[in-house]
Design an enzyme around this catalytic site. Sequence first.
Site, PDB file in Angstrom:
ATOM      1  CD  GLU A  58     -26.804   3.285 -12.271  1.00 41.06           C
ATOM      2  OE1 GLU A  58     -27.875   3.799 -11.873  1.00 41.06           O
ATOM      3  OE2 GLU A  58     -25.696   3.844 -12.155  1.00 41.06           O
ATOM      4  CG  HIS A 128     -18.686   1.495  -4.059  1.00 40.25           C
ATOM      5  ND1 HIS A 128     -19.795   2.165  -3.646  1.00 40.25           N
ATOM      6  CD2 HIS A 128     -18.207   2.191  -5.117  1.00 40.25           C
ATOM      7  CE1 HIS A 128     -19.977   3.237  -4.420  1.00 40.25           C
ATOM      8  NE2 HIS A 128     -19.026   3.268  -5.323  1.00 40.25           N
TER       9      HIS A 128
END
Lengths: 320, 326
Positions: A58, A128
Amino acid sequence: MTLLSYAKAMNRALADALEADPAVCVFGEDVGAGLAGLTLGLQQRFGAERVVDVPLSEQAFTSAGIGAALNGMRPVVELQIPSLLFLVFEQLANQAHKFSLMTGGQARVPLTVVVPGSGSRSGWAGQHSDHPYGLFAHVGIKTLAPATPTDAYGLLSSAVRDDDPVVLFAPAGALGVREDVTAPLVPVPIGEARIHRPGSDVTVVAVGHLVHQALAVAEELADEVSVEVLDPRTLYPLDRSALVESLGRTGRLVVVDDSNRFAGFAAEVLAVAAEECRLLAPPRRVTRPDGAVLPFARALDRALQPGPEQLRDAVRAVLK
Amino acid sequence: MSLPHLADPAGRYRTMRLIRSFEELALEWVRSGLVVGGTHPYSGQEAVAVGVCAALDPADQLTSTHRGHGHVLAKGADPGRLLAELLGRVGGLNGGRGGSMHAADFSLGILGANGIVGAGAPIAVGAAWAARRRGEPTVVASFFGDGALNQGVLLESLNLASIWRAPVVFVCENNGYATTLPAASAVGGSACGRAAAFGIPAETVDGMDVEAVRAAAERAVRRARSGGGPSFLECLTYRFEAHHTMERRFRLTYRTAEEVASWRERDPLASSPVAGLPEAAAIDREVVELLSTAAEFALTSAEPDPATATDHLYASGLRPRSGAAL
């Protein structure tokens, strides 16, 4: 009349952006397959050189987006999980956002970061389920949280065209929203709030998917109170004049915001109201708790998110 | 077409001398308080910046580091404007908004010095990817130190460059220390081993020898430009001064005087093919003159107006809310 889903609106906005401008490209994990819905069908249509599947790196691919932006591209970076924003905070807050000022205006970084499915998706637990839009608003990155399909289309379109970095939160709680679309889809200007429901007694500022909750509560309470539902749409820069105007009409404020309470987005809205308005009653906010980490169990996950009962109580409280 | 000012040994010597003298002047200005904050002197490492940039074309690009003056000058930035930047003046490369650690000149492909170790590498990869997509022959050189070898984002960037066959030359300036931590005790495996693990051709070169660096960089640039993908150069070098100007106050002992002296004997200026020739003396005099003009420019450049402090914060022209009470 077409029934347009939020997810489809985002997909269409990205397709239209890719179609309109060869500088637009997409970096993300599983974007070829379209796992998150945002890019469904786009790699087949625009090619793997423009809709680029990247390895699980990322930080590197977000910064590669910055490098590409410095060389004239308009990259869209997709992050499937809101918590990945913590991994790339350095790249966004310390690099992308600072390039224009630090270079004395030589550089611009037209980079859009999209999180399709921010906040809780029910059952995805601690790592999450975050909604850290306040962090990006705090550092001064343009931060968007559309609530409806047309706003999702319009704000994503504007984000891609903007010359600064933009982070767009597409709340998981809004992805399933559908809307009858009668007018052509158009860009929505960054920095403009929208009043979904006019009212005269209380202004409820609602963020993202919570706009729909606020509208339901406003309808439910329609016999006892006239609630105005104001959706900032852009969290930073905040449309302060729309807020101040609304509070000029109602004099009462409730903010419903699915982020952590301390130094959260709602805190800033309350601060603006305190500095710029004369309220008739102390304002209220409904948020996640301070420093919330969403637990896994469904009942616990729900318990920490703003709910309609809390909003109802808050609206009644400011009327006293 | 390579950079005209680095086209021959005399030009390369001249630019190394310029960097050395620039850094000496900058140190003097830090000590006298003219430059606020501080600098990370490049003295000793000149052969790396000059050797690599000698292999680049004018349209090629680079990402630099906190120790960036050498890279910025080698690529051709105006020394007067870089000095003005160190002083925070309007005439600076960045209008006084960046200072020593963020000096940039996009018109010359200098995508900025960077204050975060390793941060330039992924930016270089993305810039190279974009240039190739646009059909431009641009090669991007990414400078970083041995400290960056342990940054995760650098390793991610090597991988990304490899799978994309991005036209990047990764240049590791191994000066032996990540601030005070010796590379020998910080780097597991090796610099070139990291590159090799990602399928990137790597070589170690004598970073005190400008001609050796240039030869290696030319191989790497040729590979990148012809579509052969990234390369990795480990340049063994040494910084003659402290990590940054603050360090001088503390009289640190992590490097022995003998060690510093032994590297000073390998001064890249002294080993240049031009060193010792009458030409070198003429160049030295020319650089003194050049820097004097540059200093004059910087010192007479205007101080920025505080009312402009948030100018350029947003490329779109958005003005932030003031921090003052309403």
